[in-house]
Structure formats: structure tokens, C-alpha cells
Write a protein that holds these residues in place. Sequence first.
Motif, PDB file in Angstrom:
ATOM      1  N   ARG A  35     -99.216   9.800 -18.210  1.00 42.45           N
ATOM      2  CA  ARG A  35     -98.941  10.232 -19.579  1.00 42.45           C
ATOM      3  C   ARG A  35     -98.332   9.083 -20.376  1.00 42.45           C
ATOM      4  NH1 ARG A  35    -101.927  13.397 -18.092  1.00 42.45           N
ATOM      5  NH2 ARG A  35    -101.851  15.667 -18.096  1.00 42.45           N
ATOM      6  N   GLU A  36     -98.669   9.036 -21.668  1.00 44.74           N
ATOM      7  CA  GLU A  36     -98.064   8.036 -22.553  1.00 44.74           C
ATOM      8  C   GLU A  36     -97.277   8.763 -23.632  1.00 44.74           C
ATOM      9  OE1 GLU A  36    -101.537   5.538 -23.631  1.00 44.74           O
ATOM     10  OE2 GLU A  36    -100.645   4.043 -22.312  1.00 44.74           O
ATOM     11  N   GLY A  37     -96.134   8.186 -24.025  1.00 52.52           N
ATOM     12  CA  GLY A  37     -95.297   8.842 -25.019  1.00 52.52           C
ATOM     13  C   GLY A  37     -94.397   9.878 -24.366  1.00 52.52           C
ATOM     14  N   GLY A  38     -93.519  10.467 -25.177  1.00 50.62           N
ATOM     15  CA  GLY A  38     -92.593  11.477 -24.678  1.00 50.62           C
ATOM     16  C   GLY A  38     -91.587  10.866 -23.711  1.00 50.62           C
ATOM     17  N   ALA A  39     -90.835  11.756 -23.066  1.00 44.00           N
ATOM     18  CA  ALA A  39     -89.880  11.280 -22.065  1.00 44.00           C
ATOM     19  C   ALA A  39     -90.632  10.751 -20.853  1.00 44.00           C
ATOM     20  CB  ALA A  39     -88.959  12.425 -21.651  1.00 44.00           C
ATOM     21  N   GLU A  40     -91.862  11.213 -20.668  1.00 45.45           N
ATOM     22  CA  GLU A  40     -92.664  10.824 -19.499  1.00 45.45           C
ATOM     23  C   GLU A  40     -93.176   9.390 -19.612  1.00 45.45           C
ATOM     24  OE1 GLU A  40     -93.009  13.498 -21.330  1.00 45.45           O
ATOM     25  OE2 GLU A  40     -92.676  15.201 -19.986  1.00 45.45           O
ATOM     26  N   GLY A  41     -93.338   8.898 -20.843  1.00 47.22           N
ATOM     27  CA  GLY A  41     -94.002   7.609 -21.060  1.00 47.22           C
ATOM     28  C   GLY A  41     -93.306   6.450 -20.374  1.00 47.22           C
ATOM     29  N   ILE A  42     -91.989   6.478 -20.326  1.00 48.87           N
ATOM     30  CA  ILE A  42     -91.250   5.351 -19.723  1.00 48.87           C
ATOM     31  C   ILE A  42     -91.343   5.412 -18.197  1.00 48.87           C
ATOM     32  CG2 ILE A  42     -88.976   6.483 -19.726  1.00 48.87           C
ATOM     33  CD1 ILE A  42     -87.807   3.749 -20.616  1.00 48.87           C
ATOM     34  N   GLU A  43     -91.474   6.633 -17.669  1.00 49.29           N
ATOM     35  CA  GLU A  43     -91.553   6.779 -16.201  1.00 49.29           C
ATOM     36  C   GLU A  43     -92.746   6.017 -15.627  1.00 49.29           C
ATOM     37  OE1 GLU A  43     -91.588  10.867 -15.077  1.00 49.29           O
ATOM     38  OE2 GLU A  43     -89.668  11.252 -16.051  1.00 49.29           O
ATOM     39  N   GLU A  44     -93.808   5.913 -16.431  1.00 47.54           N
ATOM     40  CA  GLU A  44     -95.015   5.215 -15.965  1.00 47.54           C
ATOM     41  C   GLU A  44     -94.727   3.749 -15.665  1.00 47.54           C
ATOM     42  OE1 GLU A  44     -98.449   6.561 -16.062  1.00 47.54           O
ATOM     43  OE2 GLU A  44     -97.456   8.510 -16.185  1.00 47.54           O
ATOM     44  N   TYR A  45     -93.661   3.217 -16.240  1.00 42.01           N
ATOM     45  CA  TYR A  45     -93.331   1.796 -16.079  1.00 42.01           C
ATOM     46  C   TYR A  45     -92.118   1.590 -15.167  1.00 42.01           C
ATOM     47  CZ  TYR A  45     -96.861   1.101 -19.510  1.00 42.01           C
ATOM     48  OH  TYR A  45     -98.079   1.093 -20.140  1.00 42.01           O
ATOM     49  N   THR A  46     -91.726   2.649 -14.468  1.00 42.62           N
ATOM     50  CA  THR A  46     -90.573   2.520 -13.574  1.00 42.62           C
ATOM     51  C   THR A  46     -90.945   2.983 -12.175  1.00 42.62           C
ATOM     52  OG1 THR A  46     -89.775   4.744 -14.083  1.00 42.62           O
ATOM     53  CG2 THR A  46     -88.922   2.963 -15.450  1.00 42.62           C
ATOM     54  N   ALA A  47     -90.203   2.473 -11.218  1.00 45.13           N
ATOM     55  CA  ALA A  47     -90.358   2.934  -9.827  1.00 45.13           C
ATOM     56  C   ALA A  47     -89.046   3.623  -9.455  1.00 45.13           C
ATOM     57  CB  ALA A  47     -90.611   1.747  -8.917  1.00 45.13           C
ATOM     58  N   LEU A  48     -89.162   4.795  -8.916  1.00 43.64           N
ATOM     59  CA  LEU A  48     -87.969   5.566  -8.569  1.00 43.64           C
ATOM     60  C   LEU A  48     -87.387   5.028  -7.267  1.00 43.64           C
ATOM     61  CD1 LEU A  48     -86.416   8.075  -9.612  1.00 43.64           C
ATOM     62  CD2 LEU A  48     -87.772   9.413  -7.995  1.00 43.64           C
ATOM     63  N   GLN A  49     -86.086   4.757  -7.312  1.00 46.88           N
ATOM     64  CA  GLN A  49     -85.417   4.317  -6.082  1.00 46.88           C
ATOM     65  C   GLN A  49     -84.395   5.376  -5.703  1.00 46.88           C
ATOM     66  OE1 GLN A  49     -82.638   0.949  -6.361  1.00 46.88           O
ATOM     67  NE2 GLN A  49     -83.625   0.091  -4.545  1.00 46.88           N
ATOM     68  N   TYR A  50     -84.353   5.709  -4.414  1.00 43.99           N
ATOM     69  CA  TYR A  50     -83.359   6.667  -3.910  1.00 43.99           C
ATOM     70  C   TYR A  50     -82.363   5.891  -3.057  1.00 43.99           C
ATOM     71  CZ  TYR A  50     -81.532   9.527  -0.103  1.00 43.99           C
ATOM     72  OH  TYR A  50     -80.721  10.059   0.845  1.00 43.99           O
ATOM     73  N   ILE A  51     -81.093   6.115  -3.322  1.00 44.84           N
ATOM     74  CA  ILE A  51     -80.054   5.438  -2.541  1.00 44.84           C
ATOM     75  C   ILE A  51     -79.218   6.516  -1.847  1.00 44.84           C
ATOM     76  CG2 ILE A  51     -78.058   3.886  -2.652  1.00 44.84           C
ATOM     77  CD1 ILE A  51     -79.261   2.760  -5.250  1.00 44.84           C
ATOM     78  N   GLY A  52     -79.122   6.440  -0.543  1.00 44.54           N
ATOM     79  CA  GLY A  52     -78.289   7.381   0.225  1.00 44.54           C
ATOM     80  C   GLY A  52     -77.008   6.675   0.655  1.00 44.54           C
ATOM     81  N   VAL A  53     -75.868   7.198   0.221  1.00 43.83           N
ATOM     82  CA  VAL A  53     -74.574   6.574   0.538  1.00 43.83           C
ATOM     83  C   VAL A  53     -73.817   7.503   1.496  1.00 43.83           C
ATOM     84  CG1 VAL A  53     -72.415   5.686  -0.450  1.00 43.83           C
ATOM     85  CG2 VAL A  53     -74.532   5.611  -1.798  1.00 43.83           C
ATOM     86  N   ARG A  54     -73.274   6.917   2.556  1.00 41.61           N
ATOM     87  CA  ARG A  54     -72.548   7.759   3.523  1.00 41.61           C
ATOM     88  C   ARG A  54     -71.447   8.539   2.809  1.00 41.61           C
ATOM     89  NH1 ARG A  54     -68.262   8.054   6.984  1.00 41.61           N
ATOM     90  NH2 ARG A  54     -67.272   6.277   5.959  1.00 41.61           N
ATOM     91  N   ASP A  55     -71.367   9.827   3.023  1.00 39.57           N
ATOM     92  CA  ASP A  55     -70.324  10.632   2.395  1.00 39.57           C
ATOM     93  C   ASP A  55     -68.998  10.337   3.100  1.00 39.57           C
ATOM     94  OD1 ASP A  55     -70.322  13.666   0.768  1.00 39.57           O
ATOM     95  OD2 ASP A  55     -68.543  12.966   1.866  1.00 39.57           O
ATOM     96  N   PRO A  56     -67.956   9.953   2.334  1.00 39.82           N
ATOM     97  CA  PRO A  56     -66.703   9.564   2.988  1.00 39.82           C
ATOM     98  C   PRO A  56     -66.089  10.696   3.824  1.00 39.82           C
ATOM     99  CG  PRO A  56     -66.431   9.729   0.602  1.00 39.82           C
ATOM    100  CD  PRO A  56     -67.895   9.834   0.882  1.00 39.82           C
ATOM    101  N   TYR A  57     -66.472  11.961   3.535  1.00 40.71           N
ATOM    102  CA  TYR A  57     -65.902  13.076   4.312  1.00 40.71           C
ATOM    103  C   TYR A  57     -66.788  13.472   5.490  1.00 40.71           C
ATOM    104  CZ  TYR A  57     -63.033  13.212   0.174  1.00 40.71           C
ATOM    105  OH  TYR A  57     -62.207  12.849  -0.841  1.00 40.71           O
ATOM    106  N   ALA A  58     -67.894  12.758   5.630  1.00 36.68           N
ATOM    107  CA  ALA A  58     -68.803  13.116   6.727  1.00 36.68           C
ATOM    108  C   ALA A  58     -68.184  12.698   8.056  1.00 36.68           C
ATOM    109  CB  ALA A  58     -70.135  12.403   6.554  1.00 36.68           C
ATOM    110  N   ASN A  59     -68.532  13.433   9.106  1.00 37.10           N
ATOM    111  CA  ASN A  59     -68.072  13.022  10.433  1.00 37.10           C
ATOM    112  C   ASN A  59     -68.736  11.703  10.775  1.00 37.10           C
ATOM    113  OD1 ASN A  59     -66.633  15.366  10.669  1.00 37.10           O
ATOM    114  ND2 ASN A  59     -68.391  16.481  11.555  1.00 37.10           N
ATOM    115  N   ALA A  60     -67.958  10.753  11.271  1.00 33.68           N
ATOM    116  CA  ALA A  60     -68.525   9.460  11.651  1.00 33.68           C
ATOM    117  C   ALA A  60     -69.533   9.680  12.740  1.00 33.68           C
ATOM    118  CB  ALA A  60     -67.441   8.519  12.150  1.00 33.68           C
TER     119      ALA A  60
END
Length: 491
Positions: free
Chosen positions: A466-491
Amino acid sequence: MSIDIQELLAKVPTGLLIGGKWQEASSGETFDVENPATGEKLATLSSANSDDAVAALDAACGVQADWAKTSPRERSNILRRAFELVTERKDEFAALMTLEMGKPLAEAYGEVTYGAEYLRWFSEEAVRDYGRSLPAPEGTLRMVTRRKPVGPCLLITPWNFPLAMATRKVAPAVAAGCVMVLKPAKLTPLTSQYFAQTMIEAGLPAGVLNVVSGQSASAISEPLLADSRLRKVSFTGSTAVGKTLLKAAAENVLRTSMELGGNAPFIVFEDADIDQAVAGAMGAKMRNIGEACTAANRFIVHESVADEFVAKFAAKISELNVGNGLEEGITCGPLIERKALDNIAALVEDAVAKGATVVTGGKPRGEEGYFYSPTVLTNVSREARVAQEEIFGPVAPILTFREEAEAISLANDTEYGLASYVFTENSDRMWRLADGLEFGLMGFNAGVISNAAAPFGGVKQSGLGREGGAEGIEEYTALQYIGVRDPYANA
Ligand code: NAD
């Protein structure tokens, strides 16, 4: 408009834009751009070859890392200045588009507004590129998503909307932090050349946008698609070329946005406001001389209102003033080139041979330029080429139907799925049609619906993304997911 055409043409850069500098093609080759209303030569431009295309990608890749680090506000400000500059230069952009593409001047002004809106819209979206934050359900991680620029992009545009097709790609790419190689259509490169110059004046750093106009599209696109540094191709044009590019893009698994052909149905129900439907039909069919991917291609009209609709529509169509779009009062310009004129004439001949009646128009017009009389055809066979192919000209074939289900199945009977139009005063029917029609865009009681704030794009063989709208910029980005250890998680 008080503009000196020769002075205007002298302002348009004729070279290739590589690394912030306008330069001659390495081969020294050139190509001419002509005015479709007169057949006269407007300008001679440098013609890029494969080496120039790779040089443009080199320049782009050289600045990708730094460009990606600029702040969203900085990129937003450049787009905002570009919006203001294009708006200030509206007389120049409008005249250039009428000169090289043929659309009437009033419509060219409309495209300046529409095209500039993509610059303003994405200047606003640049600073609103939201991600998400959420806890892992197990409590082990804190999860964050963010968007990064997809990387170097190849942008290929068609000739029918010389400014808007460029801004619709360049603006979100700038907003997202991508670098670009733009290849404009060889029939209408002047607007893009002047637009690129305007982007530089708006503060776009050297190398972010490179422009390689040229005779041979494949000489430019093939080495770039084969280059592993390229990360995305965004294309607007015909489905046939889109398929070729998709195949080539598969080699390096590129991100792709494909805005391809259309075969829009325009359905008029027995409960429609016929005057409103006729006004909508004029916009949907005749805007841009019928040379729009969203153009109404097949009029599907309930048999009980067909006579009234045809009479009123044909009357409006025969009022159109055909001629050179630069002249006062012209409301329909020439087709883009001789080939297009011949194709329209052949489509009408085929429809007539299969039983169609010419209500108005039906023939080429004038001695010079590529003019065709705005045409309405009735009794059109479903087997006629006009009922099946993208017309891309001022010809309106009318088909009739009895039942709602028949209208839906007729409308969907195409490999395309871009725009569709429905005229009805019945809101339940409107939603049934929204469910039943297989199209990415729908106009209900409206014949012109494109808007920078709306997601534009098709389904089926009309494209991807899709071009235009809020969707238009997504076409030019790559989604990155970052998982950070939860400080309260059991080691
Ligand atoms: P086209 O496919 O012939 O050309 C489009 C662009 O692709 C031009 O820049 C051309 O030079 C380039 N090109 C052609 N062959 C190529 C190749 N082998 N490799 C790389 N690039 C190549 O289309 P056109 O005649 O310029 O435009 C008309 C078509 O565009 C119609 O089908 C119309 O529906 C479609 N269109 C779609 C949209 C949309 O948003 N969906 C908008 C406008 C036009």
C-alpha cells in the motif's frame, strides 16, 4: 498562468542525478521527450545505462548508514520544506506535466496539490513511526518492536501521474530513512527531474535520492535487482512489467511494493441518485484522459436506469473540450503517444464489430497530436476487449445487469483488483458490496477517492503493498523485535 515555457524548460536538469550532482550519462547517449499534444520535442535528456545505474546505487549505498542515523525530525523538516517548495512552484510543475503528459492544466494543478500532499503527509508520519512494547506472557522477557529503514530502494514510476507517483514513493522512503535510485518513465521524466532538484533545494543530502532517466528501463533495473546491496523495489506500472520485476526480485528476496494495472467496475444500482452517479462517472472515467489505474473501465448499470444514465453521461461527455491542455477551457487532452491512440481505436473497433453502439465519439481527432474523441459505447458484449482489458483512454463501455449478485460477479470477473465504484442510496447494499467485491479500493457514491492519507493499493493481479496512509511508511521499514530479559524473571 503566466509562464515562459522556454524559461521553464531551461530550469529542468537534463542529466542524471548521482551523489548530489547532475551529470552526463557515461555513454554520452541521450533521448528526447515530446509533447503529446503537438508531437514537438520538449527536451533532450541524458540516457542512463547499466554502469550509470550501478554508479547511482553506489552513491546511495555510500550514504545509507549516515542517513539512517538522522533524526526523524530532520527528515520530517526536509519533507515539509519540499512540500512548501513544490506548492510555491505549482505553476511550473503544472505546466511541465501538461507539456510532457498532456493532461489539461486544471487537472495538472490538481495533481500538484495531490502529489505535494504526500510530502506533507509523510513529513507528519516521519515522527510517528510507532513500535510496541509488551511483556512475554510467561514473564521471561520484555518485548519491544521497532522499525528500521529497509535499506537502498529502487523506485520505478509510470508516465500518467508524473509528480504524484514520484512523491508517493520518495516521501515515505525519506521519512523512513532509506536511500533511493529513482527511474522515471521515459515519456515523462521532466517533472521527476525538476522534483529531484526541488528535493535537493529542500535540504535532502547528496546521494539520498539519485535519478537515472533513460531509454532502456531494463538496462537500468536489471543490474540493480541483481545487486545484493539493493533491499527493495517499489514499482508502479503495468501488471506485465510488475511480474517481470517480481521474478527478478525473488533472486535477492527483495521487499516489493507493486502498484499495477486495474479494470475498475463502476456499478450503478436502480436506487442510485443518477445525477450524482453521472458526476462520479465523469471523475472516475475522464480524469487524466482516462489514463489512470483507478479509471472506471466497465460501467455496470441496472437495466431499469441504463437509458437515463447513458443519456445524461453521454451528454456530459460530449461537452468535453478536447485539445492542447495548455489552452484555456480544455477539459480533455491527448493520449500519451501514437501507440496508445492506435490501441484505443482498435479497442473501439473490436467492440463495434462485436455489436456495440457508439453513442458519442468513437474516432480519433485532429491532424496533430494523439487525440481521441471521448466515447460512450452501449450494447457492449462481455467478450469485447473493452470489457476485459485495461482501456487507459476516454472510452466508457456500458454493460447492464438485473440482479445484485450478477453485478458483483460481473465486477469480480477480472484478474485485476484495484479500484471499484458503487452508486446506491441503500446502506445495507453498500456493505454487502464491500463484502462481495474483490478490490483494494472502493468508492461509494464517489468517483475520485485517492488521498495521501489513505492506503492505496490493489489485490489479485493489481499488486502488493500500500502507498499513502499510515501504511505507506511501513513499506520502507523492516520490523525488528528485541527481547530483553525481564529483571524479575527467574535466572
Ligand atoms: P509500464 O509498465 O510500461 O512502465 C512503468 C515503468 O516501468 C516505466 O518507468 C517504464 O520505463 C518501466 N519499465 C518498463 N519495462 C521495464 C522493465 N522491463 N524493467 C524495469 N522497468 C521497466 O507502464 P506505463 O505504461 O508507464 O503505465 C501504465 C500502467 O501503469 C497501467 O497498467 C496502469 O494501470 C499502471 N498504473 C498503476 C498505478 C497504481 O497505483 N496501481 C498507478 C498508475 C499507473
